[in-house]
Write an enzyme that holds these catalytic residues in place. Structure first.
Site, PDB file in Angstrom:
ATOM      1  N   ARG A 104       0.846  -1.188   0.000  1.00  0.00           N
ATOM      2  CA  ARG A 104       0.000   0.000   0.000  1.00  0.00           C
ATOM      3  C   ARG A 104       0.875   1.229   0.000  1.00  0.00           C
ATOM      4  O   ARG A 104       1.740   1.372   0.851  1.00  0.00           O
ATOM      5  CB  ARG A 104      -0.840   0.055   1.282  1.00  0.00           C
ATOM      6  CG  ARG A 104      -1.940  -0.890   1.333  1.00  0.00           C
ATOM      7  CD  ARG A 104      -2.974  -0.472   2.335  1.00  0.00           C
ATOM      8  NE  ARG A 104      -2.495  -0.032   3.634  1.00  0.00           N
ATOM      9  CZ  ARG A 104      -3.281   0.367   4.610  1.00  0.00           C
ATOM     10  NH1 ARG A 104      -4.579   0.408   4.432  1.00  0.00           N
ATOM     11  NH2 ARG A 104      -2.800   0.728   5.770  1.00  0.00           N
ATOM     12  N   THR A 108      -1.291   7.444  -0.491  1.00  0.00           N
ATOM     13  CA  THR A 108      -2.595   7.318  -1.174  1.00  0.00           C
ATOM     14  C   THR A 108      -3.394   6.122  -0.662  1.00  0.00           C
ATOM     15  O   THR A 108      -4.589   6.027  -0.920  1.00  0.00           O
ATOM     16  CB  THR A 108      -2.382   7.115  -2.680  1.00  0.00           C
ATOM     17  OG1 THR A 108      -1.674   5.867  -2.861  1.00  0.00           O
ATOM     18  CG2 THR A 108      -1.567   8.230  -3.300  1.00  0.00           C
ATOM     19  N   ASP A 200       0.829  -3.439  12.236  1.00  0.00           N
ATOM     20  CA  ASP A 200       1.295  -3.786  10.889  1.00  0.00           C
ATOM     21  C   ASP A 200       1.653  -5.267  10.847  1.00  0.00           C
ATOM     22  O   ASP A 200       2.644  -5.703  11.445  1.00  0.00           O
ATOM     23  CB  ASP A 200       2.511  -2.919  10.527  1.00  0.00           C
ATOM     24  CG  ASP A 200       2.900  -3.090   9.073  1.00  0.00           C
ATOM     25  OD1 ASP A 200       3.167  -4.248   8.659  1.00  0.00           O
ATOM     26  OD2 ASP A 200       2.909  -2.101   8.331  1.00  0.00           O
ATOM     27  N   ASP A 203       5.212  -6.260   9.440  1.00  0.00           N
ATOM     28  CA  ASP A 203       6.294  -5.925  10.377  1.00  0.00           C
ATOM     29  C   ASP A 203       6.305  -6.879  11.569  1.00  0.00           C
ATOM     30  O   ASP A 203       7.372  -7.272  12.047  1.00  0.00           O
ATOM     31  CB  ASP A 203       6.161  -4.480  10.864  1.00  0.00           C
ATOM     32  CG  ASP A 203       6.642  -3.482   9.832  1.00  0.00           C
ATOM     33  OD1 ASP A 203       7.422  -3.875   8.942  1.00  0.00           O
ATOM     34  OD2 ASP A 203       6.232  -2.308   9.902  1.00  0.00           O
TER      35      ASP A 203
HETATM   36  C1  PRP Z   1      -0.833  -4.789   4.403  1.00  0.00           C
HETATM   37  C2  PRP Z   1      -1.621  -6.083   4.483  1.00  0.00           C
HETATM   38  C3  PRP Z   1      -2.441  -6.044   3.230  1.00  0.00           C
HETATM   39  C4  PRP Z   1      -2.738  -4.570   3.086  1.00  0.00           C
HETATM   40  C5  PRP Z   1      -4.137  -4.323   3.551  1.00  0.00           C
HETATM   41  O1  PRP Z   1       0.238  -4.914   3.557  1.00  0.00           O
HETATM   42  O2  PRP Z   1      -0.809  -7.224   4.594  1.00  0.00           O
HETATM   43  O3  PRP Z   1      -1.783  -6.538   2.085  1.00  0.00           O
HETATM   44  O4  PRP Z   1      -1.820  -3.872   3.932  1.00  0.00           O
HETATM   45  O5  PRP Z   1      -4.509  -3.020   3.330  1.00  0.00           O
HETATM   46  P1  PRP Z   1      -5.628  -2.582   2.296  1.00  0.00           P
HETATM   47  O6  PRP Z   1      -6.784  -3.501   2.518  1.00  0.00           O
HETATM   48  O7  PRP Z   1      -5.930  -1.169   2.700  1.00  0.00           O
HETATM   49  O8  PRP Z   1      -5.068  -2.686   0.915  1.00  0.00           O
HETATM   50  P2  PRP Z   1       1.281  -3.708   3.326  1.00  0.00           P
HETATM   51  O9  PRP Z   1       0.824  -2.805   2.248  1.00  0.00           O
HETATM   52  O10 PRP Z   1       1.586  -3.080   4.662  1.00  0.00           O
HETATM   53  O11 PRP Z   1       2.554  -4.439   2.728  1.00  0.00           O
HETATM   54  P3  PRP Z   1       3.552  -5.504   3.412  1.00  0.00           P
HETATM   55  O12 PRP Z   1       2.778  -6.803   3.566  1.00  0.00           O
HETATM   56  O13 PRP Z   1       4.626  -5.614   2.414  1.00  0.00           O
HETATM   57  O14 PRP Z   1       3.990  -4.974   4.738  1.00  0.00           O
HETATM   58  N1  URA Z   2      -2.148  -3.371   7.015  1.00  0.00           N
HETATM   59  C1  URA Z   2      -1.746  -3.856   8.225  1.00  0.00           C
HETATM   60  O1  URA Z   2      -0.744  -4.574   8.311  1.00  0.00           O
HETATM   61  N2  URA Z   2      -2.469  -3.525   9.297  1.00  0.00           N
HETATM   62  C2  URA Z   2      -3.566  -2.752   9.231  1.00  0.00           C
HETATM   63  O2  URA Z   2      -4.190  -2.497  10.277  1.00  0.00           O
HETATM   64  C3  URA Z   2      -3.960  -2.264   7.975  1.00  0.00           C
HETATM   65  C4  URA Z   2      -3.239  -2.591   6.876  1.00  0.00           C
END
Ligand code: PRP
Ligand code: URA
Length: 209
Positions: A104, A108, A200, A203
């Site tokens: 994400r 945005t 997160d 993380d």
């Molecule tokens: C997180 C999560 C989803 C997304 C959800 O990933 O694992 O993929 O956010 O958010 P959304 O429903 O608003 O799209 P992130 O973008 O943090 O990436 P990562 O898994 O690489 O940390």
């Molecule tokens: N992605 C995450 O990892 N946690 C949230 O709460 C939302 C998006």
């Protein structure tokens, strides 16, 4: 929303409480994500077709049930979806695994795709798309749109925690996709994080913060 199942089993609820706790260490967090995925798989595979087979027990011959050889693929959304894969594979060891990389944009909140590698015969498979978090729904909607271009037989989506906003957006964008989640939380905050959520997920699984 008729295509949504909240799997609020006591074992899942107990594990979720530990998962949400900010003091739960990375190693325990990672195994809980896998265990909850395993329990969600039980519900998401409830409609798998069965065949009759004849087997011999030590006592007699009997007719019993056998999975009808339905082809499945698991597609985690990178990164955090990776944490769910081993738990699902313990239940369905013959499943193939594809990967779709999205993150994400922090400003945005729109998904940005950076990787996609799916089984070549995905058009013959039922696909289980997995990600622990369904927040705005942007990542799941985009991942499923990409996978649909390859013509899979059916798609289901499995997550640990969903926000009402994400659930609504995903059901509207892909009404044919059944959604399985362990919890439906209250809302999103101004940064697009699920409240109360677990922070997160990527993380916390990989210890990057
Ligand atoms: C997180 C999560 C989803 C997304 C959800 O990933 O694992 O993929 O956010 O958010 P959304 O429903 O608003 O799209 P992130 O973008 O943090 O990436 P990562 O898994 O690489 O940390
Ligand atoms: N992605 C995450 O990892 N946690 C949230 O709460 C939302 C998006």
């Amino acid at each position: 929303m008729s295509n949504v199942m909240i799997v609020n089993h006591p074992l899942i609820l107990h594990k979720l409480s530990i998962l949400r706790d900010k003091n739960t260490p990375c190693m325990e967090f990672r195994s809980l994500i896998g265990e909850i995925a395993m329990l969600l798989t039980y519900e998401a595979t409830r409609d798998l077709p069965l065949d009759d087979v004849e087997i011999e027990t030590p006592i007699c011959t009997t007719r019993t049930k056998h999975l009808a050889g339905k082809k499945l693929a698991i597609v985690p959304i990178l990164r955090a979806g990776l944490g769910m894969v081993d738990g699902i594979l313990q239940m369905i060891p013959s499943a193939r695994v594809g990967h779709i990389g999205l993150y994400r944009d922090p400003n945005t909140l729109e998904p940005v795709e950076y990787y996609c590698k799916l089984p070549t015969d995905i058009n013959e498979r039922e696909v289980l798309v997995v990600d622990p978090m369904l927040a705005t729904g942007g990542s799941a909607i985009d991942a499923i749109t990409q996978i649909k271009k390859r013509g899979p037989k059916e798609i289901k989506f499995m997550c640990t925690i969903a926000a009402p906003e994400g659930l609504r957006a995903l059901s509207e964008a892909h009404p044919d996709v059944a959604i399985y989640c362990a919890a439906l939380d209250e809302k999103l905050n101004d940064h697009g994080y699920i409240v109360p959520g677990l922070g997160d997920a990527g993380d916390r699984i990989f210890g990057t913060k």
